[in-house]
Scaffold this motif. Structure first.
Motif, PDB file in Angstrom:
ATOM      1  N   ALA A 136     -39.330  -8.889  11.446  1.00  0.00           N
ATOM      2  CA  ALA A 136     -39.744  -8.379  10.135  1.00  0.00           C
ATOM      3  C   ALA A 136     -40.479  -7.044  10.291  1.00  0.00           C
ATOM      4  N   ALA A 137     -41.355  -6.944  11.295  1.00  0.00           N
ATOM      5  CA  ALA A 137     -42.097  -5.699  11.538  1.00  0.00           C
ATOM      6  C   ALA A 137     -41.148  -4.589  11.974  1.00  0.00           C
ATOM      7  N   VAL A 138     -40.195  -4.915  12.843  1.00  0.00           N
ATOM      8  CA  VAL A 138     -39.204  -3.932  13.301  1.00  0.00           C
ATOM      9  C   VAL A 138     -38.416  -3.397  12.108  1.00  0.00           C
ATOM     10  N   ARG A 139     -37.895  -4.292  11.294  1.00  0.00           N
ATOM     11  CA  ARG A 139     -37.080  -3.875  10.139  1.00  0.00           C
ATOM     12  C   ARG A 139     -37.892  -3.048   9.136  1.00  0.00           C
ATOM     13  N   ALA A 140     -39.115  -3.464   8.887  1.00  0.00           N
ATOM     14  CA  ALA A 140     -39.964  -2.742   7.936  1.00  0.00           C
ATOM     15  C   ALA A 140     -40.220  -1.317   8.408  1.00  0.00           C
ATOM     16  N   LEU A 141     -40.495  -1.133   9.688  1.00  0.00           N
ATOM     17  CA  LEU A 141     -40.756   0.223  10.195  1.00  0.00           C
ATOM     18  C   LEU A 141     -39.484   1.059  10.201  1.00  0.00           C
ATOM     19  N   LEU A 142     -38.350   0.466  10.509  1.00  0.00           N
ATOM     20  CA  LEU A 142     -37.082   1.202  10.486  1.00  0.00           C
ATOM     21  C   LEU A 142     -36.742   1.634   9.053  1.00  0.00           C
ATOM     22  N   GLU A 143     -36.963   0.748   8.087  1.00  0.00           N
ATOM     23  CA  GLU A 143     -36.686   1.083   6.685  1.00  0.00           C
ATOM     24  C   GLU A 143     -37.618   2.174   6.184  1.00  0.00           C
ATOM     25  N   SER A 190     -44.283 -14.133  17.592  1.00  0.00           N
ATOM     26  CA  SER A 190     -43.203 -15.003  17.115  1.00  0.00           C
ATOM     27  C   SER A 190     -42.037 -14.122  16.692  1.00  0.00           C
ATOM     28  N   ILE A 191     -40.825 -14.618  16.898  1.00  0.00           N
ATOM     29  CA  ILE A 191     -39.621 -13.832  16.638  1.00  0.00           C
ATOM     30  C   ILE A 191     -39.508 -13.385  15.185  1.00  0.00           C
ATOM     31  N   PRO A 243     -41.517   6.107  14.463  1.00  0.00           N
ATOM     32  CA  PRO A 243     -42.554   5.092  14.274  1.00  0.00           C
ATOM     33  C   PRO A 243     -42.782   4.275  15.542  1.00  0.00           C
ATOM     34  N   VAL A 244     -44.025   3.832  15.724  1.00  0.00           N
ATOM     35  CA  VAL A 244     -44.415   3.038  16.880  1.00  0.00           C
ATOM     36  C   VAL A 244     -44.959   1.694  16.407  1.00  0.00           C
ATOM     37  N   LEU A 245     -44.398   0.629  16.993  1.00  0.00           N
ATOM     38  CA  LEU A 245     -44.903  -0.724  16.775  1.00  0.00           C
ATOM     39  C   LEU A 245     -45.650  -1.133  18.036  1.00  0.00           C
TER      40      LEU A 245
END
Length: 125
Positions: free
Chosen positions: A114-121, A108-109, A78-80
């Motif tokens: 949250a975006a990082v975790r959502a894509l990893l999950e 914002s941190i 996945p790419v953010l």
């Protein structure tokens, strides 16, 4: 085993901030400043997520996303996309290139993590 994240960002301060925040959360992080090195570094590091700046010196992050999605070894990562481009149609263009996530700078941190975790999950599911 720590999830691996490749951070593609040519701004030294932004790259250091993203890497430091992610490392503080227990991720294994590799930063890349030169867009021309992204594909080779991604194949070598085999990340679970790529965070991609769109406006890079000498190469477009959109082109790099398209190259990654066309690469058999990288297409499922996945790419953010993280970009200062936040105009009308920009998110759609970035998602059409293959990015699964999109954040507009300044980031914002909280929303970033949250975006990082959502894509990893989502990638694990």
């Amino acid at each position: 085993m720590a999830k691996r994240i490749l951070v593609v960002e040519d701004n030294d301060l932004n790259r250091k901030l993203f890497c430091d925040v992610l490392k503080s959360q227990g991720f294994a992080v590799e930063g890349v400043a030169d867009g021309h090195e992204v594909m080779a570094k991604a194949r070598e590091f085999v990340p679970n997520l790529i965070i991609m700046d769109i406006q890079l010196a000498g190469v477009s992050g959109l082109d790099l996303i398209e190259q990654a999605k066309a690469d058999v070894a990288l297409r499922n990562i996945p790419v953010l996309a993280v970009t200062a481009y936040a105009g009308k149609g920009d998110e759609e263009r970035i998602r059409d290139a293959g990015a699964e996530g999109y954040l507009a700078k300044p980031v914002s941190i909280g929303p970033f993590l949250a975006a990082v975790r959502a894509l990893l999950e989502k990638a694990v599911a």
